[in-house]
Design a protein around this motif. Structure first.
Motif, PDB file in Angstrom:
ATOM      1  N   GLY A 183       3.072   5.775  -5.814  1.00  0.00           N
ATOM      2  CA  GLY A 183       2.777   5.844  -7.250  1.00  0.00           C
ATOM      3  C   GLY A 183       1.528   6.665  -7.535  1.00  0.00           C
ATOM      4  O   GLY A 183       1.486   7.437  -8.499  1.00  0.00           O
ATOM      5  N   GLY A 184       0.505   6.514  -6.693  1.00  0.00           N
ATOM      6  CA  GLY A 184      -0.715   7.298  -6.866  1.00  0.00           C
ATOM      7  C   GLY A 184      -0.468   8.779  -6.657  1.00  0.00           C
ATOM      8  O   GLY A 184      -1.007   9.615  -7.382  1.00  0.00           O
ATOM      9  N   TRP A 185       0.375   9.120  -5.676  1.00  0.00           N
ATOM     10  CA  TRP A 185       0.701  10.519  -5.411  1.00  0.00           C
ATOM     11  C   TRP A 185       1.461  11.119  -6.591  1.00  0.00           C
ATOM     12  O   TRP A 185       1.181  12.247  -7.001  1.00  0.00           O
ATOM     13  N   GLU A 186       2.423  10.363  -7.135  1.00  0.00           N
ATOM     14  CA  GLU A 186       3.181  10.845  -8.301  1.00  0.00           C
ATOM     15  C   GLU A 186       2.236  11.057  -9.492  1.00  0.00           C
ATOM     16  O   GLU A 186       2.346  12.059 -10.206  1.00  0.00           O
ATOM     17  N   SER A 187       1.331  10.122  -9.691  1.00  0.00           N
ATOM     18  CA  SER A 187       0.378  10.230 -10.798  1.00  0.00           C
ATOM     19  C   SER A 187      -0.566  11.417 -10.591  1.00  0.00           C
ATOM     20  O   SER A 187      -0.907  12.118 -11.552  1.00  0.00           O
ATOM     21  N   LEU A 188      -0.984  11.636  -9.351  1.00  0.00           N
ATOM     22  CA  LEU A 188      -1.844  12.781  -9.048  1.00  0.00           C
ATOM     23  C   LEU A 188      -1.114  14.098  -9.302  1.00  0.00           C
ATOM     24  O   LEU A 188      -1.684  15.022  -9.896  1.00  0.00           O
ATOM     25  N   LEU A 195       0.821  -1.210   0.000  1.00  0.00           N
ATOM     26  CA  LEU A 195       0.000   0.000   0.000  1.00  0.00           C
ATOM     27  C   LEU A 195       0.855   1.260   0.000  1.00  0.00           C
ATOM     28  O   LEU A 195       0.481   2.269  -0.598  1.00  0.00           O
ATOM     29  N   GLY A 196       2.003   1.214   0.668  1.00  0.00           N
ATOM     30  CA  GLY A 196       2.916   2.356   0.650  1.00  0.00           C
ATOM     31  C   GLY A 196       3.433   2.641  -0.746  1.00  0.00           C
ATOM     32  O   GLY A 196       3.471   3.800  -1.184  1.00  0.00           O
ATOM     33  N   ILE A 208      -6.445   4.828  -0.969  1.00  0.00           N
ATOM     34  CA  ILE A 208      -5.243   4.085  -0.582  1.00  0.00           C
ATOM     35  C   ILE A 208      -4.789   4.520   0.806  1.00  0.00           C
ATOM     36  O   ILE A 208      -4.409   3.683   1.641  1.00  0.00           O
ATOM     37  N   ALA A 209      -4.853   5.818   1.088  1.00  0.00           N
ATOM     38  CA  ALA A 209      -4.480   6.314   2.422  1.00  0.00           C
ATOM     39  C   ALA A 209      -5.417   5.739   3.489  1.00  0.00           C
ATOM     40  O   ALA A 209      -4.967   5.374   4.590  1.00  0.00           O
ATOM     41  N   MET A 210      -6.700   5.634   3.181  1.00  0.00           N
ATOM     42  CA  MET A 210      -7.646   5.047   4.130  1.00  0.00           C
ATOM     43  C   MET A 210      -7.321   3.585   4.392  1.00  0.00           C
ATOM     44  O   MET A 210      -7.421   3.110   5.533  1.00  0.00           O
ATOM     45  N   LYS A 215      -7.966  10.646  -9.559  1.00  0.00           N
ATOM     46  CA  LYS A 215      -6.715  10.316  -8.875  1.00  0.00           C
ATOM     47  C   LYS A 215      -6.708  10.803  -7.435  1.00  0.00           C
ATOM     48  O   LYS A 215      -6.078  10.184  -6.575  1.00  0.00           O
ATOM     49  N   ILE A 216      -7.408  11.878  -7.156  1.00  0.00           N
ATOM     50  CA  ILE A 216      -7.546  12.336  -5.771  1.00  0.00           C
ATOM     51  C   ILE A 216      -8.298  11.285  -4.959  1.00  0.00           C
ATOM     52  O   ILE A 216      -7.890  10.929  -3.849  1.00  0.00           O
TER      53      ILE A 216
END
Length: 168
Positions: free
Chosen positions: A111-116, A105-106, A145-147, A138-139
């Motif tokens: 990767g999700g943060w970079e894509s966002l 998940l980390g 993912i953070a949840m 993406k937000i």
């Protein structure tokens, strides 16, 4: 367990429960979009946005509802040996395996943060006729993912307490 860890676990579980319940109602919005698309197609005026919007709503449902699904135990679990083990052994195995999930998940969050960031910086749009902006999707993905990460850390704290012979 220290009081701040107990408070953290309770806060995370209330937070994920609340937003998980809200995510359940997004299926009503999904049904509305799909119904509108079906009626519009039948009338000869097919909208270009309904298919992608339904995919976005479903993605939000899965991402935000994932932590809730973990919390209430509705996730699928392979149970060949697990049910025969003592509570302490279950807790120890859960502690060891949750580390792998937290790592996964980390990496997914990174990767999700970079894509966002890319979507926000360059105004990324999806290909196709409708061309919606990707940043809102993406937000929601990053929040979901953070949840999940929060819920898994709450599980880890619970499992450590159970392994030590205490319940939260």
């Amino acid at each position: 367990m220290p009081a701040f860890l107990v408070a953290y676990v309770r806060w995370v579980e209330r937070f994920n429960w609340f937003f998980g319940r809200i995510a359940m109602y997004s299926l009503i919005a999904l049904m509305g979009v799909l119904l509108w698309g079906a009626i519009a197609r039948a009338s000869g005026q097919p909208p270009i946005w309904t298919d992608e919007m339904s995919q976005f709503i479903l993605m939000g449902y899965f991402m935000v509802g994932g932590a809730y699904a973990l919390q209430v135990g509705s996730a699928v679990r392979m149970d060949l040996l697990y049910s025969r083990w003592s509570d302490r052994t279950k807790a120890l195995v859960d502690i060891l395996t949750i580390g792998t999930l937290l790592f996964y998940l980390g990496v997914l969050l990174w990767g999700g943060w970079e894509s966002l960031q890319y979507a926000l910086q360059y105004g990324e749009r999806r290909r196709g006729l409708w061309r919606p902006y990707m940043a809102p999707v993406k937000i929601v993905m990053v929040i979901g993912i953070a949840m999940m990460l929060l819920q898994c850390t709450a599980f880890l704290i619970r499992d450590i307490a159970r392994w030590r012979g205490k319940e939260l």
